[in-house]
Design an enzyme around this catalytic site. Structure first.
Site, PDB file in Angstrom:
ATOM      1  N   GLY A 209       0.831  -1.201   0.000  1.00  0.00           N
ATOM      2  CA  GLY A 209       0.000   0.000   0.000  1.00  0.00           C
ATOM      3  C   GLY A 209       0.859   1.241   0.000  1.00  0.00           C
ATOM      4  N   GLY A 211       0.464   5.755   0.151  1.00  0.00           N
ATOM      5  CA  GLY A 211      -0.335   6.968   0.221  1.00  0.00           C
ATOM      6  C   GLY A 211       0.562   8.182   0.193  1.00  0.00           C
ATOM      7  CB  SER A 212      -0.224  11.792   0.239  1.00  0.00           C
ATOM      8  OG  SER A 212      -1.024  11.705  -0.907  1.00  0.00           O
ATOM      9  CE1 TYR A 213       0.004   8.927   7.948  1.00  0.00           C
ATOM     10  CE2 TYR A 213      -1.059   8.062   5.990  1.00  0.00           C
ATOM     11  CZ  TYR A 213      -0.873   8.051   7.359  1.00  0.00           C
ATOM     12  OH  TYR A 213      -1.560   7.154   8.138  1.00  0.00           O
ATOM     13  N   GLY A 214       2.767   7.927   3.570  1.00  0.00           N
ATOM     14  CA  GLY A 214       3.450   6.735   4.024  1.00  0.00           C
ATOM     15  C   GLY A 214       3.337   5.569   3.063  1.00  0.00           C
ATOM     16  CE  LYS A 231      -0.442   2.908   8.229  1.00  0.00           C
ATOM     17  NZ  LYS A 231      -1.669   3.557   8.752  1.00  0.00           N
ATOM     18  CG  ASP A 360     -11.418   7.890   6.886  1.00  0.00           C
ATOM     19  OD1 ASP A 360     -12.364   8.149   6.109  1.00  0.00           O
ATOM     20  OD2 ASP A 360     -10.245   7.735   6.496  1.00  0.00           O
TER      21      ASP A 360
END
Length: 534
Positions: A209, A211-214, A231, A360
């Protein structure tokens, strides 16, 4: 009267008392509000009312006007009637104690995800924002991972899932991973011929996976050989640190395990080649205190950009992917649906009992494991979660174990989440844990009927229901905000087999008024009843 998402007592910035009080989960916006007018501090209810519906409507309408809407794909059949057309009243968002923005805010992890709806942050003092970062609105608009023009999604045929990349290829494609000085000790495979070197704590196997932050990797623990998920988060921006600490605090606040909540193993803070295990509230660790201060002040505290700092979250590995991948890759199975409904309601009841509001919930954040032979759901990704601490007597600090806390009366004001799963009151910015019940209703409804849409940015097919308004598709929560009396047609598809008990329960979970929704504990009881009767 319920608790407010209110600021805590003032304390000198940088001091131990400052960190001790403010590391309870407050964002930088909330800290700024706590240093605002005395009147706002004396009356949390009036402060929340000042951010009520009348002041918030302009902003959502302005945001909607800027969005590019798409038509449903050919052959899409969605019988859900939309609310009457017409122009909507403008909504303006106002934030008390707003900080002047000096630069664009860094991006958030996933498309469609909205985070803390506070005033704009000051730019980091020692690290300029990345050039690709999204600019924060001048009026203190919500920060998110999308461009300011939120693209609509269209129901179109399914897209194939992305295959995993080998760890070597992932590292080659990840410049952040390549420049981490201590990663060889912490998370890389043991180099050939390195017989005298220390065994790495975790060996990366594959990227699963991003994402923008990890980045999330499948890994193997060096000592036990167990498969884990790791992560990796680069702490070069307060936005990243705030998300990471929110998840860290939520997961470490759980005193017991639950089979439907992802298990957190440990958190390692790495800087300048050194790795240090982190524990929540450890005031003896200067790195930890600086990390908290980075999140609260909205500026880089840990050092210069040339000194990379990383957080490594180690959690249980879920080999079955997420709920989207699992459900959409298999034929409909009523027995599996019932099992998933029971597991999800059990997980949310457990979190709410432990004073955690997820904020979320969506299929992307629900993972699957089949190690026991049957699919087990795991609620994950607590980056936007809120730990609802009790209000202790004067002179004492809030106790997160306060059993008198009722998450259904603890009012939150940060508009965050993913738009197609957000409750109407979340769009308004004044809500409780009942917002999780609404999101769960959207997920279960979509899972039973296989209602999907395509994310226009990632091109990924997602489970989720929506409302058709002409050629547009609108999130259910947004449509109910405009027309609270709108009737939801459940089920949408005539061929869907759904018992009367499940129909009524879904309608109650998706009620426009949160007071008409069951709480997590009532929901768990009713779900047991309707699934047994079905």
């Amino acid at each position: 009267m319920g608790h407010q998402e209110s600021p805590l007592a003032r304390a000198p910035a940088g001091g131990a008392a400052y960190v001790k009080r403010l590391c309870k989960g407050l964002s930088w916006r909330e800290h700024v509000e706590s240093h605002g007018s005395l009147g706002a501090q004396a009356s949390p209810a009036s402060a929340a009312a000042a951010e009520g519906s009348a002041t918030r409507r302009a902003r959502a309408a302005t945001s909607r006007a800027a969005r590019s809407r798409r038509q449903p794909g050919p052959g899409a059949d969605h019988p859900q009637a939309g609310a009457p057309g017409g122009k909507r009243a403008a909504r303006k968002w106002r934030c008390a104690g707003q900080v002047t923005i000096q630069g664009p805010a860094p991006p958030r992890p996933r498309a469609g995800r909205r985070d803390e709806a506070g005033g704009a942050r000051a730019a980091p003092l020692l690290l300029p924002p990345p050039p690709a970062a999204m600019e924060t609105g001048k009026d203190g608009a919500r920060r998110g991972t999308q461009s300011p023009e939120r693209k609509r999604r269209s129901p179109v045929p399914r897209a194939p899932s992305t295959k995993l990349r080998p760890a070597a290829a992932a590292r080659a494609m990840d410049p952040v991973a390549a420049e981490a000085p201590g990663e060889a000790f912490l998370a890389r495979r043991r180099p050939e011929g390195g017989g005298g070197s220390a065994r790495p704590r975790y060996s990366l196997l594959a990227e699963i996976g991003r994402g923008s932050y990890g980045v999330v990797y499948e890994a193997v623990a060096g000592r036990s050989g167990a498969r884990v998920a790791v992560k990796k988060i680069r702490c070069d921006a307060p936005e990243n640190v705030e998300l990471a600490l929110a998840e860290f605090w939520a997961l470490t606040s759980l005193k017991r395990r639950h089979q439907n909540v992802v298990q957190f193993e440990e958190c390692v803070l790495q800087r300048n080649g050194l790795a240090q295990r982190m524990s929540h509230g450890n005031k003896s660790s200067q790195l930890y205190l600086r990390l908290v201060e980075t999140s609260l002040k909205g500026e880089r505290i840990l050092g210069y950009a040339e000194e990379p700092c990383y957080l490594w979250f180690v959690m249980e590995f879920c080999e079955g992917g997420d709920l989207n991948q699992y459900v959409l890759s298999r034929r409909p199975d009523p027995a599996t649906n019932k099992s998933f409904m029971l597991q999800l309601t059990s997980a949310i009841a457990f979190l709410h009992k432990n004073h955690i509001v997820h904020r979320d919930l969506k299929p992307d954040n629900i993972l699957i494991t089949e190690r026991s032979g049957t699919p087990i759901l795991k609620v994950a990704d607590f980056g936007l979660s809120k730990v609802c601490a009790g209000l202790a007597p004067r002179g004492k600090e809030g106790n997160q174990d306060n059993k008198n806390v009722n998450v259904n009366k603890y009012w939150l004001s940060s508009a965050c989440g993913s738009d197609f799963y957000m409750a109407p009151e979340v769009w308004e910015g004044h809500y409780t844990a009942k917002a999780d019940i609404f999101a769960l209703g959207i997920i279960i409804w979509a899972m039973i009927e296989r209602i999907t849409f395509i994310d226009s940015e990632t091109k990924k097919e997602l489970l989720g229901t929506y409302i058709k308004q002409g050629t547009e598709i609108v999130p259910v929560g947004e449509a109910l905000l405009e027309n609270p009396k709108m009737e939801l047609h459940i089920p949408q598809k005539r061929r869907t087999s759904m018992s009367e008990g499940i129909k009524q329960l879904l309608k109650d979970m998706l009620a426009a008024n949160p007071q008409d929704r069951p709480d997590a504990f009532e929901l768990e009881t009713r779900m047991d009843q309707v699934t047994c009767a079905a």
